[in-house]
Write an enzyme that holds these catalytic residues in place. Structure first.
Site, short mmCIF file in Angstrom:
data_model
loop_
_atom_site.label_atom_id
_atom_site.label_comp_id
_atom_site.label_asym_id
_atom_site.label_seq_id
_atom_site.Cartn_x
_atom_site.Cartn_y
_atom_site.Cartn_z
N ARG A 19 57.85 20.05 45.43
CA ARG A 19 56.82 19.64 44.45
C ARG A 19 56.63 18.12 44.42
NH1 ARG A 19 58.65 22.50 39.11
NH2 ARG A 19 60.66 21.92 40.02
N ASN A 37 56.08 25.78 40.76
CA ASN A 37 56.84 26.87 41.36
C ASN A 37 56.50 28.17 40.65
OD1 ASN A 37 58.27 25.33 43.19
ND2 ASN A 37 60.09 25.13 41.91
#
EC number: 6.2.-.-
Length: 751
Positions: A19, A37
């Protein structure tokens, strides 16, 4: 609302800094939106002028621990906001791949060595590029609250790192420092530096229990023969090789290192790597009778700091009672390892699941996996073409080297090494692993697969699952596992499988172990085999090689030599059992043939103290030379290498005894000649199937192909035909579950 793209990234993309990587990439391309996620992996919403190049860069520039299987893009209407943000994880369930534990990265290593850094000397430093993953994970999604780090509340400085997208510790779930993270101590201790006190125990020749990532190790000074002997005595482990840990400089001082071997040692998986000994300056007690040593580099800050303090290589063997799984809990260690260890180097971060160290080697044919565990699990393998629509399947492997395999959404997850299922605690670990994987991967099987042998515990367990069961013949599973690993399509055609191992129940009810099969995922025929011989005493024959040598020598008319070589054994009782068939089933096992030849060459009737000891000795003893190769080829010619289905051994043993006693051949030469003979005999029969157009390639599988010399000689004997071998999964029974799973899948999709 604006028009942008939704990007789905699948693979090993959680817990690897993915990320923050996406956040930085989006900033670079001037995009707005968010990344998060979820149970399927990483989900991105992006809006801007450069989304196409952005999507391309996701795959090409992914973080070092990431494995990107797919980047799926579609247009979408959404409100991107003013910038690009990292959003909270969403959803439950598990479609994404969990990251294996990874060895300490160079940046973290620099910190723990820097006296001016706040993590100087800290045993639990990590970041998104390294550290514990699978061994601390309790549930998905992979967030701190779902790991064994949950009890450790972040201090202000760690929280700042955790929250900063540009920091390499952004959302690194195990992030910690001496202020807020796990603590280390030694017991009994004097209250000083735990590493200094631990080093003192080791320097004095003591045994130290060390809590690592996936369990406890027992450590001693690898240069101290008395300490090694003490550990062997306490652990009741007389001969099985010990694993070693050292810096790369230490490893290079004692073993030969190729560039490939260095690269394998330095991988994030940090496996034990079998390496050729360079000299005899380390005690023989480390690996009696072996020409290799198993080395691993330090893979946690704790290991690095301990080695820096002791400044010498260490034995690092599994901390367990003989036959039991590795100890993982502090109280469990005190209870079970108290009789072994003089001190304990402990910490208060719990281990969610035990994982042994992976064991691998580099052969002339590439990487070989002997034990698949820490650092490799739970990595997945993509299923070959044709398996796209198969249902969820779980396969339970065999009795020895047990491992479980799950199939879901086009991926196969071959679980970690568990061990021998006759041991009660290993059985408990097996049952726990079944529940564990099912929960972590949100998988509920519609079909289960198991070994054909009805008395294997895993086979009996499969019958309790309440779904259809597919029993799979042992050697067919070996063949299919190698096909699947190599991406052989479901309808790719038949292959000739040379399957050599210890024992497996055949479709005729006999005990097999040395076969040439013609088959594929759908089925097989047994086309050639080693001539069967009685297994005198059943399972005792695998522990006492002289029993296998006796029946082979007697069959060759060499009973007088058996009487001489094994005079201290109850030969007549054994012969009566063989003649009557009393607890002496006929068996075509090449593993037992290795035992027989080793017993003859070693002139020994001693029992094996661990599985495969005699065969490992034979491989280590074999000395390549032109004379040895010529002798092996001559044996093959004289023992009748015409491709009849049954491979006779009588003339082999007659030539072996003659060349030992009259030919003046050295035992290393004879050991090599046996390997050459065996490779030629099986290769010739497989080659006939290829040249007659019945098979498109040759598969080499089964535990005997852990022998790097046999593997190489067999590939040489096969010439220019396509050959498939194991490089990612074990050729031994640790890979059986993969083969069972794809065979069951083939049945399901072909209905």
């Amino acid at each position: 609302m604006e028009t942008g793209v939704k990007i789905r990234v699948r693979g090993q993309v959680q817990g690897v800094g993915f990320r923050p990587f996406i956040w930085q990439l989006a900033k670079r391309f001037g995009l707005r939106g968010q990344v998060l996620n979820d149970p399927e992996g990483v989900l991105i919403f992006a809006c801007g002028d450069d989304t196409a190049r952005f999507a391309d860069a996701i795959r090409s520039e992914a973080p070092p621990l990431a494995r990107v299987d797919a980047v799926e893009t579609e247009p979408v209407q959404f409100d991107p906001g003013a910038g690009f943000e990292i959003a909270a994880s969403q959803g439950a369930g598990a479609e994404t791949r969990i990251t294996p534990d990874a060895a300490t990265c160079s940046a973290c290593l620099t910190e723990i060595r820097d006296p001016n850094d706040r993590r100087f000397g800290y045993a639990f430093a990590n970041c998104t590029h390294c550290g514990p993953r699978f061994t601390i994970l309790r549930a998905l999604p992979y967030d701190r609250a779902q790991t064994t780090m949950a009890p450790f509340e972040l201090c202000a400085e760690c929280q700042s790192e955790y929250d900063a997208p540009a920091d390499r510790r952004f959302h690194a779930q195990p992030v910690a420092c001496p202020t807020c993270g796990p603590r280390l101590w030694i017991e009994p201790g004097q209250g000083g530096d735990p590493f200094e006190e631990a080093a003192h125990v080791l320097r004095q020749g003591g045994v130290l229990a060390v809590k690592g990532l996936g369990g406890f190790h027992l450590a001693v000074d690898a240069t101290n023969s008395e300490a090694i002997s003490l550990l062997r005595q306490r652990k009741h482990r007389p001969a099985k090789p010990f694993a070693l840990m050292g810096t790369l400089e230490m490893v290079g001082a004692h073993s030969h290192l190729s560039d490939q071997e260095i690269a394998l040692l330095q991988q994030a998986a940090a496996p034990i790597v079998l390496l050729k000994r360079k000299s005899n300056d380390l005690p023989d007690e480390l690996a009696p009778g072996q020409s290799t040593l198993g080395w691993m580099l330090p893979y946690t800050p704790l290991h690095h700091l301990l080695l820096a303090k002791i400044q010498r290589p260490l034995v690092m063997t599994s901390g367990n009672l003989s036959g039991e799984p590795q100890v993982i809990g502090n109280d469990e260690a005190r209870d079970k390892l108290g009789a072994f260890a003089d001190a304990f180097l402990m910490h208060d971060r719990e281990i969610a699941r035990r994982l042994d160290d992976s064991v691998e080697r580099i052969t002339p044919r590439g990487r070989m996996v002997l034990r698949r565990a820490r650092g490799r699990v739970p990595g997945t393998l993509p299923l070959p073409q044709g398996f796209e629509d198969c249902p969820p399947i779980t396969a339970y492997g065999g009795q020895m080297k047990a491992a479980i395999c799950l199939i879901k959404n086009g991926q196969a997850l071959l679980g970690h090494h568990l061990g021998e299922l006759d041991e009660a605690l290993t059985w408990d670990a097996f049952c726990q692993a079944d529940r564990d994987y099912a929960e972590l991967f949100d998988q509920s099987p519609e079909i289960v697969a198991c070994d054909l042998h009805p008395e294997f515990r895993a086979s009996q367990y499969a019958q309790t699952k309440g779904v259809p069961v597919v029993p799979v013949q042992h050697h067919h599973a070996h063949l299919a596992a190698c096909l699947a690993e190599n991406g052989w399509p479901l309808d790719g055609g038949k292959v000739a499988g040379i399957i050599l191992d210890g024992i497996g129940l055949g479709t005729d009810g006999a005990v097999w172990g040395g076969e040439v099969l013609l088959g594929d995922y759908h089925g097989f025929e047994r086309r050639a085999w080693l001539k069967p011989a009685p297994l005198i005493g059943g399972d005792m024959a695998s522990r006492e090689p002289w029993r296998n040598a006796l029946v082979r020598l007697d069959g060759a008319g060499l009973s007088k030599w058996a009487d001489i070589l094994f005079a201290d054994q109850p030969l007549e009782i054994a012969r009566q059992a063989a003649a009557s068939g009393l607890n002496s089933p006929a068996c075509s096992s090449v593993g037992r043939l290795f035992d027989a030849v080793a017993a003859v060459l070693e002139n020994s009737s001693e029992a094996q103290s661990f599985e495969g000891q005699a065969a490992m000795w034979l491989e280590a003893r074999a000395q390549p030379s032109e004379a040895a190769e010529a002798l092996g080829i001559d044996w093959a010619k004289r023992t009748g290498h015409s491709p009849g289905p049954e491979i006779e051994t009588d003339e082999l043993f007659r030539r072996l005894i003659r060349d030992m006693t009259q030919g003046g051949q050295t035992r290393p030469t004879l050991a090599f000649a046996f390997h050459q003979w065996l490779a030629i005999q099986f290769a010739l029969r497989a080659l006939r199937l290829v040249r007659d157009g019945e098979a498109r390639a040759v598969v080499l599988s089964g535990g005997c192909f852990q022998n790097a010399l046999l593997l190489d000689l067999t590939v040489q004997a096969l010439g220019d035909v396509p050959v498939l071998i194991h490089t990612k999964t074990p050729a031994n029974d640790g890979g059986l579950a993969l083969g069972q799973a794809v065979i069951a899948a083939a049945k399901a999709v072909s209905r």
